[in-house]
Design a protein around this motif. Structure first.
Motif, mmCIF file in Angstrom:
data_model
loop_
_atom_site.group_PDB
_atom_site.id
_atom_site.type_symbol
_atom_site.label_atom_id
_atom_site.label_comp_id
_atom_site.label_asym_id
_atom_site.label_seq_id
_atom_site.Cartn_x
_atom_site.Cartn_y
_atom_site.Cartn_z
ATOM 1 N N VAL A 117 0.890 -1.250 -0.014
ATOM 2 C CA VAL A 117 0.053 0.037 0.045
ATOM 3 C C VAL A 117 0.775 1.096 -0.157
ATOM 4 C CG1 VAL A 117 -0.164 0.126 2.671
ATOM 5 C CG2 VAL A 117 -2.113 1.077 1.084
ATOM 6 N N ALA A 118 1.883 1.246 0.493
ATOM 7 C CA ALA A 118 2.644 2.219 0.653
ATOM 8 C C ALA A 118 3.466 2.793 -0.627
ATOM 9 C CB ALA A 118 3.783 2.299 1.926
ATOM 10 N N ARG A 119 3.840 1.554 -1.232
ATOM 11 C CA ARG A 119 4.801 1.800 -2.383
ATOM 12 C C ARG A 119 3.850 1.347 -3.606
ATOM 13 N NH1 ARG A 119 10.151 1.800 -2.153
ATOM 14 N NH2 ARG A 119 9.896 2.941 -4.308
ATOM 15 N N GLU A 120 2.525 1.500 -3.361
ATOM 16 C CA GLU A 120 1.582 1.164 -4.665
ATOM 17 C C GLU A 120 1.804 0.266 -5.601
ATOM 18 O OE1 GLU A 120 0.503 5.133 -6.500
ATOM 19 O OE2 GLU A 120 0.034 6.144 -4.250
ATOM 20 N N LEU A 121 2.338 -0.797 -5.034
ATOM 21 C CA LEU A 121 2.728 -1.995 -5.739
ATOM 22 C C LEU A 121 1.695 -2.444 -7.075
ATOM 23 C CD1 LEU A 121 5.175 -4.290 -3.422
ATOM 24 C CD2 LEU A 121 5.825 -2.208 -4.805
ATOM 25 N N ILE A 122 0.462 -2.476 -6.309
ATOM 26 C CA ILE A 122 -0.553 -3.405 -7.249
ATOM 27 C C ILE A 122 -0.890 -2.366 -8.404
ATOM 28 C CG2 ILE A 122 -2.889 -3.942 -7.372
ATOM 29 C CD1 ILE A 122 -0.946 -5.483 -5.514
ATOM 30 N N LYS A 123 -1.032 -1.019 -7.885
ATOM 31 C CA LYS A 123 -1.007 0.137 -8.798
ATOM 32 C C LYS A 123 -0.192 0.035 -10.044
ATOM 33 C CE LYS A 123 -2.662 4.232 -7.830
ATOM 34 N NZ LYS A 123 -2.708 5.385 -6.942
ATOM 35 N N ALA A 124 1.024 -0.074 -9.477
ATOM 36 C CA ALA A 124 2.205 0.189 -10.203
ATOM 37 C C ALA A 124 2.466 -0.902 -11.250
ATOM 38 C CB ALA A 124 3.579 0.035 -9.588
ATOM 39 N N ASP A 125 1.853 -2.357 -10.792
ATOM 40 C CA ASP A 125 1.853 -3.410 -11.667
ATOM 41 C C ASP A 125 0.843 -3.110 -12.917
ATOM 42 O OD1 ASP A 125 2.035 -6.538 -11.924
ATOM 43 O OD2 ASP A 125 0.007 -5.941 -12.285
ATOM 44 N N GLY A 126 -0.353 -2.500 -12.490
ATOM 45 C CA GLY A 126 -1.243 -2.280 -13.687
ATOM 46 C C GLY A 126 -0.591 -1.037 -14.636
ATOM 47 N N PHE A 127 0.010 -0.185 -14.268
ATOM 48 C CA PHE A 127 0.907 0.727 -14.570
ATOM 49 C C PHE A 127 1.487 0.081 -15.763
ATOM 50 C CE2 PHE A 127 4.027 4.199 -15.355
ATOM 51 C CZ PHE A 127 3.155 5.227 -15.669
ATOM 52 N N ARG A 129 1.420 -3.274 -17.002
ATOM 53 C CA ARG A 129 0.842 -3.917 -17.865
ATOM 54 C C ARG A 129 -0.321 -3.263 -18.818
ATOM 55 N NH1 ARG A 129 0.373 -9.117 -15.732
ATOM 56 N NH2 ARG A 129 1.055 -9.275 -13.656
ATOM 57 N N ASN A 130 -0.613 -2.221 -18.404
ATOM 58 C CA ASN A 130 -1.567 -1.216 -19.429
ATOM 59 C C ASN A 130 -0.862 -0.327 -20.215
ATOM 60 O OD1 ASN A 130 -3.987 -2.203 -18.210
ATOM 61 N ND2 ASN A 130 -3.969 -0.971 -16.368
ATOM 62 N N ALA A 131 0.601 -0.512 -20.240
ATOM 63 C CA ALA A 131 1.650 0.162 -21.334
ATOM 64 C C ALA A 131 1.361 1.710 -21.045
ATOM 65 C CB ALA A 131 1.193 -0.076 -22.701
ATOM 66 N N CYS A 132 1.329 1.903 -19.535
ATOM 67 C CA CYS A 132 1.335 3.539 -19.160
ATOM 68 C C CYS A 132 2.813 4.166 -19.078
ATOM 69 C CB CYS A 132 0.701 3.805 -17.879
ATOM 70 S SG CYS A 132 -1.176 3.346 -18.331
ATOM 71 N N TRP A 133 3.873 3.115 -18.863
ATOM 72 C CA TRP A 133 5.261 3.651 -18.577
ATOM 73 C C TRP A 133 5.842 4.529 -19.624
ATOM 74 C CZ3 TRP A 133 9.481 -0.410 -17.025
ATOM 75 C CH2 TRP A 133 10.385 0.164 -16.495
ATOM 76 N N PRO A 134 5.660 4.119 -20.803
ATOM 77 C CA PRO A 134 6.192 4.650 -21.997
ATOM 78 C C PRO A 134 5.770 6.097 -22.026
ATOM 79 C CG PRO A 134 5.694 2.436 -23.047
ATOM 80 C CD PRO A 134 4.914 2.702 -21.556
#
Length: 315
Positions: A117-127, A129-134
């Protein structure tokens, strides 16, 4: 004919290995496999000396009324809120649970949930997987190292969580019914003061009437918008409606929940929030832990039928 001398009513399935070992040692009736359980209980309930169950399978006065010869209820799990302890005592029925063996894996998950929850690991994983990082970097999150950890309930599990926190150089305080002189961490007699002090508040206290909605709206307000709640205790310990409101309004920074008031049903409002990590009550659910719990169920049965005493009685 089955020559095994003791007949056991099993109302909750164990692991395949646990079911097999129980049936090897005792004559077992698996109630959930019967087409008409109530008729079975009416016709044969007096035969059973012991009942084996697990969390969420209720043992109440209605069930006990079918079992006049029952001497023991053995449950797999630490909690025993699903058992009417008062009714068992009135009928001279002993109860055993399986404490201790879940301590380390629950503490593991509690700390993992805190990190998630502190490092938002679940949200970051979705980030990813949903190709938001580029398109953009992931937003900054909250550090854990050196922060303040408040623990509600410093029993076996709470102490194990505290030991893990020392590896992150966290300051540790706790709230309990009373101070523990055998442990080095600071006792905080006021839960509200502990919440106000803490960056992370981890709930590891037993469930039941004494702790019902212990984490109230006022405690969440004291925790504040930059702090986080982690619950690996029981859903009843947290006022779920107040928690939903606090998460929606930013009263607290976020939460990680392994337990819920009416599980396995989880409120839609929680599911829709992105500042909460939701887990399906898996803190104690490892292969190793379930094997150890089921071994302890069997140890309690053997001890009772050979000596009349339990290894881990519910007092």
């Amino acid at each position: 004919m089955n020559s095994k001398p003791v007949e056991i009513l099993q109302i909750a399935s164990l692991t395949p290995q646990g079911n097999r070992q129980l049936a090897e040692e005792y004559k077992v009736l698996r109630l959930w496999e019967q087409n008409d359980p109530e008729t079975i209980l009416r016709q044969h309930g007096a035969r059973f000396s012991a009942l084996v169950t697990a969390a969420r399978k209720k043992v109440d006065t209605s069930l006990l009324s079918f079992l006049p010869g029952l001497q023991l209820v053995a449950t797999r799990g630490v909690g025993y809120e699903h058992i009417d302890i008062g009714a068992a005592r009135r009928n001279n029925i002993l109860v055993s649970n399986t404490p201790g063996v879940v301590t380390e894996c629950v503490a593991d998950l509690a700390f993992g949930a805190l990190i998630a929850v502190a490092r938002e690991l679940i949200k970051a994983d979705g980030f990813v997987r949903n190709a938001c990082w580029p398109q953009q970097p992931y937003p900054l999150t909250t550090s854990i190292f050196g922060k303040k950890l408040g623990i509600v309930g410093l029993g076996r599990i709470g102490a194990a969580i505290a030991r893990r926190a020392t590896g992150f150089s966290m300051a540790i305080r706790y709230h309990n019914r009373s101070a523990r002189t055998d442990l080095p961490w600071r006792y905080e007699p006021s839960l509200a003061d502990l919440a106000e002090w803490a960056d992370f508040l981890v709930v590891a206290t037993p469930g039941g009437a004494e702790t019902d909605k212990l984490i109230s709206a006022s405690i969440l307000t004291a925790l504040g918008p930059n702090s986080y709640l982690v619950n690996v205790a029981r859903g009843s310990v947290v006022d779920e409606s107040a928690l939903i409101k606090a998460l929606q309004q930013g009263t607290i920074g976020g939460a990680a929940l392994d337990v819920f008031e009416k599980e396995p049903l989880v409120p839609k409002q929680l599911v829709e929030l992105d500042n909460v990590v939701l887990l399906p009550h898996i803190a104690g659910s490892t292969r190793e832990t379930f094997r150890a719990m089921e071994d302890l169920v069997l140890e309690n049965l053997r001890s009772f039928f050979h000596t009349g005493r339990l290894v881990t009685p519910v007092e």
